[in-house]
Design an enzyme around this catalytic site. Structure first.
Site, PDB file in Angstrom:
ATOM      1  N   LEU A 153       0.857  -1.202   0.000  1.00 48.59           N
ATOM      2  CA  LEU A 153       0.000   0.000   0.000  1.00 48.59           C
ATOM      3  C   LEU A 153       0.890   1.248   0.000  1.00 48.59           C
ATOM      4  O   LEU A 153       0.810   2.102   0.871  1.00 48.59           O
ATOM      5  CB  LEU A 153      -0.942  -0.008   1.213  1.00 48.59           C
ATOM      6  CG  LEU A 153      -2.102   0.990   1.171  1.00 48.59           C
ATOM      7  CD1 LEU A 153      -3.091   0.662   0.052  1.00 48.59           C
ATOM      8  CD2 LEU A 153      -2.842   1.035   2.509  1.00 48.59           C
ATOM      9  N   GLY A 154       1.761   1.292  -1.015  1.00 51.91           N
ATOM     10  CA  GLY A 154       2.619   2.471  -1.194  1.00 51.91           C
ATOM     11  C   GLY A 154       1.907   3.503  -2.042  1.00 51.91           C
ATOM     12  O   GLY A 154       0.681   3.593  -2.031  1.00 51.91           O
ATOM     13  N   ILE A 156       1.514   3.737  -5.363  1.00 49.43           N
ATOM     14  CA  ILE A 156       0.617   3.213  -6.408  1.00 49.43           C
ATOM     15  C   ILE A 156      -0.540   2.446  -5.759  1.00 49.43           C
ATOM     16  O   ILE A 156      -1.699   2.587  -6.166  1.00 49.43           O
ATOM     17  CB  ILE A 156       1.386   2.318  -7.407  1.00 49.43           C
ATOM     18  CG1 ILE A 156       2.530   3.108  -8.057  1.00 49.43           C
ATOM     19  CG2 ILE A 156       0.441   1.780  -8.487  1.00 49.43           C
ATOM     20  CD1 ILE A 156       3.489   2.262  -8.887  1.00 49.43           C
ATOM     21  N   ARG A 176       4.019  -4.842   5.777  1.00 50.92           N
ATOM     22  CA  ARG A 176       4.775  -5.312   6.943  1.00 50.92           C
ATOM     23  C   ARG A 176       4.185  -4.738   8.228  1.00 50.92           C
ATOM     24  O   ARG A 176       4.023  -5.420   9.218  1.00 50.92           O
ATOM     25  CB  ARG A 176       6.247  -4.903   6.823  1.00 50.92           C
ATOM     26  CG  ARG A 176       7.089  -6.001   6.212  1.00 50.92           C
ATOM     27  CD  ARG A 176       8.483  -5.538   5.967  1.00 50.92           C
ATOM     28  NE  ARG A 176       8.489  -4.363   5.097  1.00 50.92           N
ATOM     29  CZ  ARG A 176       9.569  -3.800   4.604  1.00 50.92           C
ATOM     30  NH1 ARG A 176      10.749  -4.272   4.906  1.00 50.92           N
ATOM     31  NH2 ARG A 176       9.502  -2.737   3.823  1.00 50.92           N
ATOM     32  N   ILE A 231       1.065  -6.428 -10.929  1.00 54.20           N
ATOM     33  CA  ILE A 231       1.671  -5.309 -11.674  1.00 54.20           C
ATOM     34  C   ILE A 231       2.939  -4.859 -10.953  1.00 54.20           C
ATOM     35  O   ILE A 231       3.424  -3.751 -11.164  1.00 54.20           O
ATOM     36  CB  ILE A 231       0.701  -4.123 -11.840  1.00 54.20           C
ATOM     37  CG1 ILE A 231       0.183  -3.658 -10.473  1.00 54.20           C
ATOM     38  CG2 ILE A 231      -0.454  -4.464 -12.748  1.00 54.20           C
ATOM     39  CD1 ILE A 231      -0.310  -2.237 -10.506  1.00 54.20           C
ATOM     40  N   ARG A 233       6.326  -7.051  -9.583  1.00 54.45           N
ATOM     41  CA  ARG A 233       7.473  -7.722 -10.188  1.00 54.45           C
ATOM     42  C   ARG A 233       7.163  -9.210 -10.210  1.00 54.45           C
ATOM     43  O   ARG A 233       6.529  -9.733  -9.275  1.00 54.45           O
ATOM     44  CB  ARG A 233       8.749  -7.497  -9.359  1.00 54.45           C
ATOM     45  CG  ARG A 233       9.339  -6.103  -9.436  1.00 54.45           C
ATOM     46  CD  ARG A 233       9.935  -5.812 -10.826  1.00 54.45           C
ATOM     47  NE  ARG A 233      10.560  -4.500 -10.888  1.00 54.45           N
ATOM     48  CZ  ARG A 233       9.965  -3.399 -11.340  1.00 54.45           C
ATOM     49  NH1 ARG A 233       8.701  -3.440 -11.741  1.00 54.45           N
ATOM     50  NH2 ARG A 233      10.620  -2.253 -11.396  1.00 54.45           N
ATOM     51  N   ASP A 257       1.135  -8.536 -15.591  1.00 47.64           N
ATOM     52  CA  ASP A 257       1.901  -7.547 -16.372  1.00 47.64           C
ATOM     53  C   ASP A 257       3.398  -7.784 -16.224  1.00 47.64           C
ATOM     54  O   ASP A 257       4.189  -7.188 -16.946  1.00 47.64           O
ATOM     55  CB  ASP A 257       1.538  -6.130 -15.889  1.00 47.64           C
ATOM     56  CG  ASP A 257       2.145  -5.032 -16.742  1.00 47.64           C
ATOM     57  OD1 ASP A 257       2.141  -5.177 -17.985  1.00 47.64           O
ATOM     58  OD2 ASP A 257       2.634  -4.034 -16.180  1.00 47.64           O
ATOM     59  N   GLU A 262      11.511 -11.735 -17.689  1.00 50.33           N
ATOM     60  CA  GLU A 262      11.027 -10.958 -18.838  1.00 50.33           C
ATOM     61  C   GLU A 262      12.130 -10.811 -19.884  1.00 50.33           C
ATOM     62  O   GLU A 262      13.288 -10.635 -19.513  1.00 50.33           O
ATOM     63  CB  GLU A 262      10.567  -9.580 -18.347  1.00 50.33           C
ATOM     64  CG  GLU A 262       9.371  -9.695 -17.422  1.00 50.33           C
ATOM     65  CD  GLU A 262       8.975  -8.354 -16.791  1.00 50.33           C
ATOM     66  OE1 GLU A 262       9.503  -7.306 -17.202  1.00 50.33           O
ATOM     67  OE2 GLU A 262       8.122  -8.384 -15.897  1.00 50.33           O
ATOM     68  N   HIS A 280       4.663  -6.040 -19.591  1.00 55.94           N
ATOM     69  CA  HIS A 280       5.158  -5.026 -18.639  1.00 55.94           C
ATOM     70  C   HIS A 280       4.825  -3.606 -19.123  1.00 55.94           C
ATOM     71  O   HIS A 280       5.712  -2.826 -19.475  1.00 55.94           O
ATOM     72  CB  HIS A 280       6.668  -5.192 -18.417  1.00 55.94           C
ATOM     73  CG  HIS A 280       7.148  -4.527 -17.163  1.00 55.94           C
ATOM     74  ND1 HIS A 280       8.154  -5.045 -16.380  1.00 55.94           N
ATOM     75  CD2 HIS A 280       6.774  -3.382 -16.532  1.00 55.94           C
ATOM     76  CE1 HIS A 280       8.373  -4.246 -15.339  1.00 55.94           C
ATOM     77  NE2 HIS A 280       7.532  -3.226 -15.424  1.00 55.94           N
TER      78      HIS A 280
HETATM   79  C1  8YV Z   1       9.696   0.767 -15.868  1.00 59.77           C
HETATM   80  C2  8YV Z   1       8.660  -0.121 -13.857  1.00 59.77           C
HETATM   81  O1  8YV Z   1       9.817   2.124 -15.874  1.00 59.77           O
HETATM   82  O2  8YV Z   1       8.899   1.999 -12.887  1.00 59.77           O
HETATM   83  C3  8YV Z   1       9.058   0.790 -12.759  1.00 59.77           C
HETATM   84  O3  8YV Z   1       9.551   0.288 -11.752  1.00 59.77           O
HETATM   85  O4  8YV Z   1       8.559  -1.277 -13.691  1.00 59.77           O
HETATM   86  C4  8YV Z   1       8.385   0.409 -15.230  1.00 59.77           C
HETATM   87  O5  8YV Z   1       7.541   1.497 -15.148  1.00 59.77           O
HETATM   88  C5  8YV Z   1       9.874   0.297 -17.241  1.00 59.77           C
HETATM   89  O6  8YV Z   1      10.016  -1.081 -17.204  1.00 59.77           O
HETATM   90  C6  8YV Z   1      11.092   0.927 -17.915  1.00 59.77           C
HETATM   91  O7  8YV Z   1      12.299   0.541 -17.334  1.00 59.77           O
END
Ligand code: 8YV
Length: 307
Positions: A153-154, A156, A176, A231, A233, A257, A262, A280
């Site tokens: 819950l940062g 974004i 946490r 969305i 990692r 995503d 990747e 992504h």
């Molecule tokens: C990257 C992202 O900017 O900001 C992030 O952490 O995962 C994406 O928005 C994008 O993969 C370009 O490096």
């Protein structure tokens, strides 16, 4: 006035490169045939470098850049940057937070709706002529009134929470530490949150501390009616378990995503109708990528202006 040298470690969007070239004497390390040789001869000139979450900046590269004072990275994630090592060496690390919150949150909402409403599967259904042949697709799932759990819950995550409220969702979160400034239901136990929720959205930082935090047990607790959205990692989820549970139906649906390796996506996902895949694209709109690029430039400018 002579331009300050700037080492660009990996490919950047053309607009950003142009803006950097207007202000700095840009050297593209990734275009050097003998990058190590180039650094041995020239590294002492570079007080500044630009990189991205994709290219990163690891300790061995930091060691090759003795004059480095600042690295400006395109992206908010710092999991590919060795920030602690850089700071220990007195190097400032700048990223691009905030400007990508809305579009990245919109990707989470888009995936949640696309997956629960079978948008992509039903698009195929129409194109394959199945509707015209009189077939009826299965009923989809609604999100109104459903419990949605945010893992993280940062900046974004908080924007996603606000948007979920507009869809009538009941928001809970796992972090946490419990937050004192929000009224969403807090779960210290991620498995318990998954058990109670119709959907989980992963929006926490990558890196060692969060590796595999969305485990097989968490995904099983989400269950056959549950939806998992990632969305964040690929590393935050047990990807092997994710694929197996989606194949067996023990997990209902997923919108993904991001992936562990990747741009390689587990091929088993290609044939699954209960999954929507994206390459992504969370921050990948014209507007947001421009704002991120501008932030990469302003971070450097502010540093050299002593701000
Ligand atoms: C990257 C992202 O900017 O900001 C992030 O952490 O995962 C994406 O928005 C994008 O993969 C370009 O490096």
């Amino acid at each position: 006035m002579t331009k300050q040298p700037l080492l660009v470690l990996g490919p950047l969007m053309p607009y950003l490169l142009e803006e950097l070239e207007k202000r700095y004497a840009v050297e593209k390390l990734y275009e050097e045939k003998d990058a190590l040789g180039f650094l041995q001869a020239h590294a002492g000139r570079f007080r500044a470098a630009a990189t991205s979450t994709f290219t990163g900046l690891k300790a061995d590269m930091i060691d090759l850049l003795p004059a480095l004072e600042i690295v400006s990275s395109f992206g908010v994630g710092t999991d590919s940057l060795d920030v602690a090592y850089a700071n220990k060496k007195g190097i400032k690390v700048a990223n691009t937070p905030d400007v990508l919150n809305e579009d990245t949150a919109n990707m989470a909402i888009s995936l949640l709706l696309a997956v629960t409403r079978d948008i992509v599967a039903n698009d195929r259904f129409v194109r394959e002529g199945r509707w015209a042949r009189g077939e009826t697709p299965p009923l989809a799932q609604g999100i109104e009134g459903k419990k949605v759990g945010l893992v993280g819950l940062g900046r974004i995550g908080s924007v996603i929470a606000g948007k979920l409220l507009a869809f009538g969702c009941d928001v809970s979160y796992h972090t946490r530490n419990k937050r004192g400034d929000v009224s969403y239901t807090y779960y210290a136990d991620l498995v318990a949150m998954a058990r109670d929720c119709a959907a989980l959205i992963a929006i926490l930082p990558g890196g060692d501390a969060t590796q595999g935090i969305i485990s097989r047990d968490v995904l099983k607790a989400l269950g056959p009616q549950g939806t998992f959205i990632n969305i964040a990692r690929g590393t935050v989820v047990d990807e092997v378990a994710l694929v197996e549970l989606l194949q067996s139906g023990e997990l209902g649906r997923a919108g993904l995503d991001v992936f562990v390796d990747e741009p390689n996506v587990p091929e088993a996902l290609y044939t699954l109708d209960n999954v929507v895949l994206q390459p992504h694209m969370g921050s990948a709109t014209v507007e947001t990528r421009k704002a991120m690029a501008d932030r990469v430039v302003s971070n450097l400018e502010n540093y050299f202006a002593g701000k």
